[in-house]
Design a protein around this motif. Structure first.
Motif, PDB file in Angstrom:
ATOM      1  N   GLY A  14      38.170  75.540 -83.579  1.00 46.11           N
ATOM      2  CA  GLY A  14      37.244  76.573 -84.031  1.00 46.11           C
ATOM      3  C   GLY A  14      35.814  76.176 -83.765  1.00 46.11           C
ATOM      4  O   GLY A  14      35.544  75.051 -83.335  1.00 46.11           O
ATOM      5  N   PRO A  15      34.872  77.102 -84.014  1.00 43.33           N
ATOM      6  CA  PRO A  15      33.457  76.762 -83.824  1.00 43.33           C
ATOM      7  C   PRO A  15      33.067  75.631 -84.778  1.00 43.33           C
ATOM      8  O   PRO A  15      33.336  75.714 -85.975  1.00 43.33           O
TER       9      PRO A  15
ATOM     10  N   HIS B 286      41.614  73.262 -74.793  1.00 46.81           N
ATOM     11  CA  HIS B 286      41.104  71.886 -74.836  1.00 46.81           C
ATOM     12  C   HIS B 286      41.764  71.125 -75.983  1.00 46.81           C
ATOM     13  O   HIS B 286      42.193  69.970 -75.820  1.00 46.81           O
TER      14      HIS B 286
ATOM     15  N   GLY C 114      33.085  68.115 -80.508  1.00 46.01           N
ATOM     16  CA  GLY C 114      33.300  68.297 -79.061  1.00 46.01           C
ATOM     17  C   GLY C 114      34.375  67.352 -78.557  1.00 46.01           C
ATOM     18  O   GLY C 114      34.097  66.232 -78.149  1.00 46.01           O
ATOM     19  N   THR C 115      35.642  67.817 -78.577  1.00 51.10           N
ATOM     20  CA  THR C 115      36.789  66.961 -78.260  1.00 51.10           C
ATOM     21  C   THR C 115      37.098  66.933 -76.771  1.00 51.10           C
ATOM     22  O   THR C 115      37.489  65.897 -76.230  1.00 51.10           O
ATOM     23  N   LEU C 116      36.984  68.084 -76.121  1.00 54.09           N
ATOM     24  CA  LEU C 116      37.489  68.301 -74.760  1.00 54.09           C
ATOM     25  C   LEU C 116      38.942  67.806 -74.696  1.00 54.09           C
ATOM     26  O   LEU C 116      39.760  68.233 -75.495  1.00 54.09           O
TER      27      LEU C 116
ATOM     28  N   TYR D 297      23.903  70.464 -85.658  1.00 51.19           N
ATOM     29  CA  TYR D 297      24.908  69.404 -85.791  1.00 51.19           C
ATOM     30  C   TYR D 297      24.290  68.132 -86.367  1.00 51.19           C
ATOM     31  O   TYR D 297      24.903  67.448 -87.184  1.00 51.19           O
TER      32      TYR D 297
ATOM     33  N   ASP E 247      28.208  71.927 -77.573  1.00 49.06           N
ATOM     34  CA  ASP E 247      27.204  72.859 -77.048  1.00 49.06           C
ATOM     35  C   ASP E 247      25.797  72.401 -77.459  1.00 49.06           C
ATOM     36  O   ASP E 247      25.514  72.222 -78.637  1.00 49.06           O
TER      37      ASP E 247
ATOM     38  N   ASP F 288      33.900  64.289 -69.536  1.00 44.99           N
ATOM     39  CA  ASP F 288      34.196  63.284 -70.556  1.00 44.99           C
ATOM     40  C   ASP F 288      33.160  62.158 -70.481  1.00 44.99           C
ATOM     41  O   ASP F 288      32.493  61.974 -69.465  1.00 44.99           O
ATOM     42  N   VAL F 289      33.062  61.380 -71.554  1.00 43.69           N
ATOM     43  CA  VAL F 289      32.254  60.160 -71.480  1.00 43.69           C
ATOM     44  C   VAL F 289      32.818  59.267 -70.372  1.00 43.69           C
ATOM     45  O   VAL F 289      34.016  59.284 -70.098  1.00 43.69           O
TER      46      VAL F 289
ATOM     47  N   LEU G 229      36.295  68.037 -83.716  1.00 46.51           N
ATOM     48  CA  LEU G 229      36.130  69.498 -83.777  1.00 46.51           C
ATOM     49  C   LEU G 229      36.027  70.076 -82.371  1.00 46.51           C
ATOM     50  O   LEU G 229      35.208  69.622 -81.570  1.00 46.51           O
ATOM     51  N   GLU G 230      36.852  71.080 -82.077  1.00 44.53           N
ATOM     52  CA  GLU G 230      36.876  71.663 -80.734  1.00 44.53           C
ATOM     53  C   GLU G 230      37.033  73.171 -80.805  1.00 44.53           C
ATOM     54  O   GLU G 230      37.924  73.691 -81.465  1.00 44.53           O
ATOM     55  N   LEU G 231      36.179  73.866 -80.096  1.00 40.48           N
ATOM     56  CA  LEU G 231      36.185  75.328 -80.059  1.00 40.48           C
ATOM     57  C   LEU G 231      37.370  75.893 -79.284  1.00 40.48           C
ATOM     58  O   LEU G 231      38.003  76.867 -79.707  1.00 40.48           O
ATOM     59  N   ASP G 232      37.665  75.311 -78.143  1.00 40.98           N
ATOM     60  CA  ASP G 232      38.601  75.909 -77.178  1.00 40.98           C
ATOM     61  C   ASP G 232      40.038  75.466 -77.473  1.00 40.98           C
ATOM     62  O   ASP G 232      40.344  74.272 -77.397  1.00 40.98           O
TER      63      ASP G 232
ATOM     64  N   VAL H 231      39.207  62.164 -74.514  1.00 43.26           N
ATOM     65  CA  VAL H 231      38.912  60.844 -73.935  1.00 43.26           C
ATOM     66  C   VAL H 231      37.992  60.042 -74.855  1.00 43.26           C
ATOM     67  O   VAL H 231      38.291  58.897 -75.206  1.00 43.26           O
ATOM     68  N   SER H 232      36.890  60.652 -75.280  1.00 41.55           N
ATOM     69  CA  SER H 232      36.015  59.936 -76.214  1.00 41.55           C
ATOM     70  C   SER H 232      36.732  59.693 -77.539  1.00 41.55           C
ATOM     71  O   SER H 232      36.515  58.659 -78.189  1.00 41.55           O
TER      72      SER H 232
HETATM   73  N1  SAH Z   1      33.591  64.328 -76.129  1.00 41.07           N
HETATM   74  C1  SAH Z   1      34.376  64.706 -74.966  1.00 41.07           C
HETATM   75  C2  SAH Z   1      33.635  65.684 -74.102  1.00 41.07           C
HETATM   76  C3  SAH Z   1      33.235  66.953 -74.835  1.00 41.07           C
HETATM   77  S1  SAH Z   1      32.736  68.242 -73.704  1.00 41.07           S
HETATM   78  C4  SAH Z   1      34.692  63.458 -74.159  1.00 41.07           C
HETATM   79  O1  SAH Z   1      33.753  62.685 -73.905  1.00 41.07           O
HETATM   80  O2  SAH Z   1      35.843  63.249 -73.773  1.00 41.07           O
HETATM   81  C5  SAH Z   1      32.157  69.427 -74.837  1.00 41.07           C
HETATM   82  C6  SAH Z   1      33.267  70.121 -75.644  1.00 41.07           C
HETATM   83  O3  SAH Z   1      32.622  70.863 -76.675  1.00 41.07           O
HETATM   84  C7  SAH Z   1      34.080  71.129 -74.832  1.00 41.07           C
HETATM   85  O4  SAH Z   1      35.449  70.866 -74.952  1.00 41.07           O
HETATM   86  C8  SAH Z   1      33.746  72.474 -75.459  1.00 41.07           C
HETATM   87  O5  SAH Z   1      34.825  73.386 -75.489  1.00 41.07           O
HETATM   88  C9  SAH Z   1      33.363  72.049 -76.866  1.00 41.07           C
HETATM   89  N2  SAH Z   1      32.531  73.019 -77.562  1.00 41.07           N
HETATM   90  C10 SAH Z   1      31.574  73.846 -77.034  1.00 41.07           C
HETATM   91  N3  SAH Z   1      31.038  74.613 -77.979  1.00 41.07           N
HETATM   92  C11 SAH Z   1      31.639  74.268 -79.142  1.00 41.07           C
HETATM   93  C12 SAH Z   1      31.527  74.716 -80.494  1.00 41.07           C
HETATM   94  N4  SAH Z   1      30.667  75.664 -80.842  1.00 41.07           N
HETATM   95  N5  SAH Z   1      32.303  74.140 -81.435  1.00 41.07           N
HETATM   96  C13 SAH Z   1      33.178  73.139 -81.095  1.00 41.07           C
HETATM   97  N6  SAH Z   1      33.327  72.700 -79.837  1.00 41.07           N
HETATM   98  C14 SAH Z   1      32.575  73.241 -78.878  1.00 41.07           C
END
Ligand code: SAH
Ligand code: DHB
Ligand code: MG
Length: 219
Positions: A117-118, A95, A66-68, A146, A139, A41-42, A89-92, A71-72
């Protein structure tokens, strides 16, 4: 040359002396650890900067890639304030679920939409919307794409902030073959070559001993 422990101590000093305790962030970090999410996270200091940039620019519509565990997202949603909204937006799916729970616990669920989703697919679904501020933190190989998508989606005068725009020394080494480093280097070329974007990059050290972010204004 200061070592990692020194950087960690200084980050801790900044938190204690300037930022104070943050129950929602501490709870989110604990929940992330319990859920097995990576601790990428940040930092508190970076998160506060994101919130300040959102608040200072009056950003109400915020996009995060990139949500993870959110936290951010919490920092951005606070900065956007009441009446603001963050689309993240979050892939996993794991997460995303963890982030949704953390945002609800922080009282911010109604200010945030987590899209699973991606991100490149999700971004297509956002075509036609406009945002005041975008934060890219996913990523690294997709960073050039992006940045281009955010140049389309962020309004003139809006901000794009890109995490991890510095990857060790290797970022300056043309021979480096690591995918993340190549993506990061391609980001610099993409941004420098896009007349819509005016940018700088700032090195930070943080607890890794190297890091940095890119700050872009959409012309
Ligand atoms: N912004 C967050 C940290 C993000 S870490 C914070 O500071 O709290 C990077 C995140 O990007 C991970 O959760 C990972 O699953 C996600 N990620 C990786 N590839 C991705 C994709 N293609 N599309 C969306 N999210 C993706
Ligand atoms: C790491 C840190 C990040 O901010 C990120 O987005 C990905 C990885 C790391 O420390 O490995
Ligand atoms: Mg990051």
């Amino acid at each position: 040359m200061a070592d990692r422990a020194t950087f960690e101590t200084i980050d801790g000093f900044i938190e204690q002396s300037l930022l104070g305790k943050d129950a929602a962030i501490e709870a989110a970090l604990a929940a992330n650890a319990a859920a097995g999410l990576p601790a990428i996270d940040v930092s508190r200091a970076q998160g506060a900067m994101l919130g300040l940039l959102a608040a200072a620019t009056g950003a109400k519509r915020v996009l995060e890639i990139g949500t993870l565990g959110g936290v951010s997202t919490i920092h951005l949603a606070r900065g956007a304030g009441e009446g603001g909204h963050v689309t993240t937006l979050e892939l996993d799916p794991h997460h995303a679920a963890t982030a949704r729970a953390n945002l609800a616990a922080a009282g911010l669920a109604d200010r945030v939409t987590v899209i699973e989703g991606p991100a490149l697919d999700s971004l297509l679904g956002l075509t036609g919307r406009t945002y005041d501020l975008a934060f890219i933190d996913a990523d690294k190989g997709s960073y050039p794409a992006y940045a281009a998508a955010c140049a389309d989606l962020v309004r003139s005068g809006g901000l794009i902030i890109i995490d991890n725009a510095v990857r060790r020394l290797a970022i300056a080494d043309p021979a480096e073959q690591d995918d993340d480093v190549r993506g990061t280097r391609a980001l610099y070329d993409a941004v420098a070559g896009d007349a819509r974007l005016q940018a700088t990059a700032i090195q930070t050290v943080g607890t890794k001993g190297w890091d940095g972010f890119m700050l872009i204004v959409r012309r």
